[in-house]
Design a protein around this motif. Structure first.
Motif, PDB file in Angstrom:
ATOM      1  N   UNK A  49       0.977  -1.550  -0.236  1.00 54.03           N
ATOM      2  CA  UNK A  49       0.013   0.358   0.099  1.00 54.03           C
ATOM      3  C   UNK A  49       0.707   1.070  -0.291  1.00 54.03           C
ATOM      4  N   UNK A  50       2.391   1.037   0.689  1.00 53.03           N
ATOM      5  CA  UNK A  50       2.688   2.910   1.103  1.00 53.03           C
ATOM      6  C   UNK A  50       3.383   2.320  -0.584  1.00 53.03           C
ATOM      7  N   UNK A  51       4.416   1.272  -0.684  1.00 50.16           N
ATOM      8  CA  UNK A  51       4.977   2.055  -2.248  1.00 50.16           C
ATOM      9  C   UNK A  51       3.888   1.959  -3.213  1.00 50.16           C
ATOM     10  N   UNK A  52       2.292   1.782  -3.214  1.00 47.13           N
ATOM     11  CA  UNK A  52       1.197   2.062  -3.999  1.00 47.13           C
ATOM     12  C   UNK A  52       0.977   3.695  -4.140  1.00 47.13           C
ATOM     13  N   UNK A  53       0.633   3.752  -2.591  1.00 41.83           N
ATOM     14  CA  UNK A  53       0.263   5.513  -2.944  1.00 41.83           C
ATOM     15  C   UNK A  53       1.112   6.654  -1.937  1.00 41.83           C
ATOM     16  N   UNK A  54       2.291   6.584  -2.012  1.00 43.69           N
ATOM     17  CA  UNK A  54       3.750   7.276  -1.498  1.00 43.69           C
ATOM     18  C   UNK A  54       3.528   8.133  -2.098  1.00 43.69           C
ATOM     19  N   UNK A  55       4.064   8.218  -3.853  1.00 45.07           N
ATOM     20  CA  UNK A  55       4.298   9.122  -4.694  1.00 45.07           C
ATOM     21  C   UNK A  55       2.662   9.753  -5.334  1.00 45.07           C
ATOM     22  N   UNK A  56       1.517   9.272  -4.652  1.00 43.50           N
ATOM     23  CA  UNK A  56       0.452  10.266  -5.299  1.00 43.50           C
ATOM     24  C   UNK A  56      -0.348  11.249  -4.059  1.00 43.50           C
ATOM     25  N   UNK A  57      -0.171  11.220  -2.570  1.00 40.86           N
ATOM     26  CA  UNK A  57      -0.763  11.589  -1.562  1.00 40.86           C
ATOM     27  C   UNK A  57       0.137  12.828  -1.044  1.00 40.86           C
ATOM     28  N   UNK A  58       0.477  13.720  -1.883  1.00 40.59           N
ATOM     29  CA  UNK A  58       0.995  14.522  -1.334  1.00 40.59           C
ATOM     30  C   UNK A  58      -0.037  15.505  -0.965  1.00 40.59           C
ATOM     31  N   UNK A  59      -0.890  15.407  -1.360  1.00 43.06           N
ATOM     32  CA  UNK A  59      -2.611  16.044  -1.111  1.00 43.06           C
ATOM     33  C   UNK A  59      -2.668  15.498   0.649  1.00 43.06           C
ATOM     34  N   UNK A  60      -2.324  14.647   0.908  1.00 41.88           N
ATOM     35  CA  UNK A  60      -2.288  14.217   2.155  1.00 41.88           C
ATOM     36  C   UNK A  60      -1.650  14.859   3.005  1.00 41.88           C
ATOM     37  N   UNK A  61      -0.398  14.453   2.761  1.00 42.01           N
ATOM     38  CA  UNK A  61       0.398  15.615   3.285  1.00 42.01           C
ATOM     39  C   UNK A  61       0.610  16.665   3.824  1.00 42.01           C
ATOM     40  N   UNK A  62       0.034  16.998   3.084  1.00 39.30           N
ATOM     41  CA  UNK A  62      -0.189  19.632   2.901  1.00 39.30           C
ATOM     42  C   UNK A  62      -1.248  19.646   3.714  1.00 39.30           C
ATOM     43  N   UNK A  63      -2.072  18.721   4.107  1.00 35.98           N
ATOM     44  CA  UNK A  63      -3.201  18.561   4.593  1.00 35.98           C
ATOM     45  C   UNK A  63      -3.261  18.059   5.805  1.00 35.98           C
ATOM     46  N   UNK A  64      -1.869  17.482   5.615  1.00 33.72           N
ATOM     47  CA  UNK A  64      -1.367  16.510   7.330  1.00 33.72           C
ATOM     48  C   UNK A  64      -0.345  18.067   8.227  1.00 33.72           C
ATOM     49  N   UNK A 123      -1.819  15.639  13.979  1.00 37.76           N
ATOM     50  CA  UNK A 123      -2.108  15.734  13.151  1.00 37.76           C
ATOM     51  C   UNK A 123      -2.143  13.748  13.104  1.00 37.76           C
ATOM     52  N   UNK A 124      -3.087  13.109  12.310  1.00 37.50           N
ATOM     53  CA  UNK A 124      -2.868  11.689  11.750  1.00 37.50           C
ATOM     54  C   UNK A 124      -2.700  11.560  11.417  1.00 37.50           C
ATOM     55  N   UNK A 125      -1.881  10.247  11.066  1.00 48.18           N
ATOM     56  CA  UNK A 125      -0.649   9.795  10.256  1.00 48.18           C
ATOM     57  C   UNK A 125      -1.254   9.915   9.143  1.00 48.18           C
ATOM     58  N   UNK A 126      -0.587   9.844   8.058  1.00 46.29           N
ATOM     59  CA  UNK A 126      -0.719   9.553   6.487  1.00 46.29           C
ATOM     60  C   UNK A 126      -1.758   9.280   5.573  1.00 46.29           C
ATOM     61  N   UNK A 127      -1.585   8.088   6.127  1.00 45.38           N
ATOM     62  CA  UNK A 127      -2.131   6.897   6.118  1.00 45.38           C
ATOM     63  C   UNK A 127      -3.754   7.210   6.301  1.00 45.38           C
ATOM     64  N   UNK A 128      -3.917   7.564   7.794  1.00 44.22           N
ATOM     65  CA  UNK A 128      -5.444   7.525   8.361  1.00 44.22           C
ATOM     66  C   UNK A 128      -6.011   8.553   6.942  1.00 44.22           C
ATOM     67  N   UNK A 129      -5.408   9.682   7.200  1.00 45.01           N
ATOM     68  CA  UNK A 129      -5.834  11.553   5.657  1.00 45.01           C
ATOM     69  C   UNK A 129      -6.351  10.365   5.281  1.00 45.01           C
ATOM     70  N   UNK A 130      -5.521   9.532   4.244  1.00 45.37           N
ATOM     71  CA  UNK A 130      -6.101   9.064   3.377  1.00 45.37           C
ATOM     72  C   UNK A 130      -6.700   7.712   3.424  1.00 45.37           C
ATOM     73  N   UNK A 177       1.699  21.364  -3.877  1.00 46.46           N
ATOM     74  CA  UNK A 177       2.167  21.705  -2.513  1.00 46.46           C
ATOM     75  C   UNK A 177       1.335  22.548  -1.573  1.00 46.46           C
ATOM     76  N   UNK A 178       1.544  22.661   0.286  1.00 47.69           N
ATOM     77  CA  UNK A 178       1.275  24.050   0.706  1.00 47.69           C
ATOM     78  C   UNK A 178       2.002  25.349   0.395  1.00 47.69           C
ATOM     79  N   UNK A 179       0.964  26.235   0.143  1.00 46.54           N
ATOM     80  CA  UNK A 179       1.183  27.366   0.349  1.00 46.54           C
ATOM     81  C   UNK A 179       1.074  28.293   1.573  1.00 46.54           C
ATOM     82  N   UNK A 180       1.686  28.935   2.342  1.00 46.50           N
ATOM     83  CA  UNK A 180       2.212  29.378   3.874  1.00 46.50           C
ATOM     84  C   UNK A 180       1.799  31.403   4.113  1.00 46.50           C
TER      85      UNK A 180
END
Length: 193
Positions: free
Chosen positions: A36-51, A61-68, A149-152
């Motif tokens: 699951x990590x290998x499949x999703x890591x390249x696609x979850x930039x949005x979840x990293x921004x949410x985190x 904040x919850x972990x990346x895959x909880x957000x996903x 990206x997360x613009x602050x």
């Protein structure tokens, strides 16, 4: 905060063809298994921004895959036949973050640079669509959009952002001159207030 478990390996993943499955820290993302990590890591930039947005607001904040998992329930990502991942889809993402995380968020299908800067001036942050090669903002942009990206902030003539796939410390937390940022920016995103 990155979309990968091992920030120090991002240059290897991005430019040297290293297999994401070799990331030794993958369990830290909350992924149920390495596949699951290998499949999703390249696609979850949005979840990293949410985190990042949740950490900014709450300090935790919850972990990346909880957000996903939450985002998937709202349809913010779609797994298409053949295995392609489509997303982050803004409207269901906004529904998700409002309902589950209490964030005030708005979809901006058209968000020119001037409007993005205006949002930043009034204290909003923006998850913005840029080309992934914003990692190297002084190089000619190969395109616009496709990565989040997360613009602050906007200060000193630069857009301040956090890049979930930044390959250096300077790319992870960057201050990109507005005119260079514009070349990578797809003029769309999600504002968070």
């Amino acid at each position: 905060m990155t979309q990968y478990a091992s920030p120090d390996l991002i240059p290897e993943f991005a430019y040297n063809g290293r297999d994401i499955a070799t990331d030794p820290r993958w369990p830290e993302t909350g992924a149920p298994d390495l596949a699951a990590y290998t499949r999703w890591a390249g696609a979850i930039c949005g979840m990293a921004c949410l985190r990042m947005a949740l950490l900014r607001r709450d300090g935790t904040a919850p972990l990346l895959f909880a957000l996903l998992d939450g985002a998937l329930k709202y349809g913010a990502y779609v797994e298409e036949e053949g295995g392609t991942i489509r997303g982050m889809i803004y409207a269901p993402f906004v529904e998700y973050v409002k309902a589950e995380h209490g964030l005030e968020a708005e979809v901006h299908g058209q968000l020119p640079v001037g409007n993005l800067l205006a949002l930043l001036r009034v204290g909003s942050t923006v998850i913005a669509s840029v080309h992934k090669e914003i990692r190297n903002p002084t190089a000619p942009p190969p395109g616009r959009g496709g990565h989040l990206v997360y613009v602050t902030a906007h200060a000193g003539g630069a857009v301040h952002l956090r890049n979930p796939s930044g390959h250096t410390a300077e790319a992870l937390k960057a201050a990109v001159p507005v005119e260079l940022f514009a070349g990578f920016y797809a003029e769309r995103g999600v504002s968070i207030t």
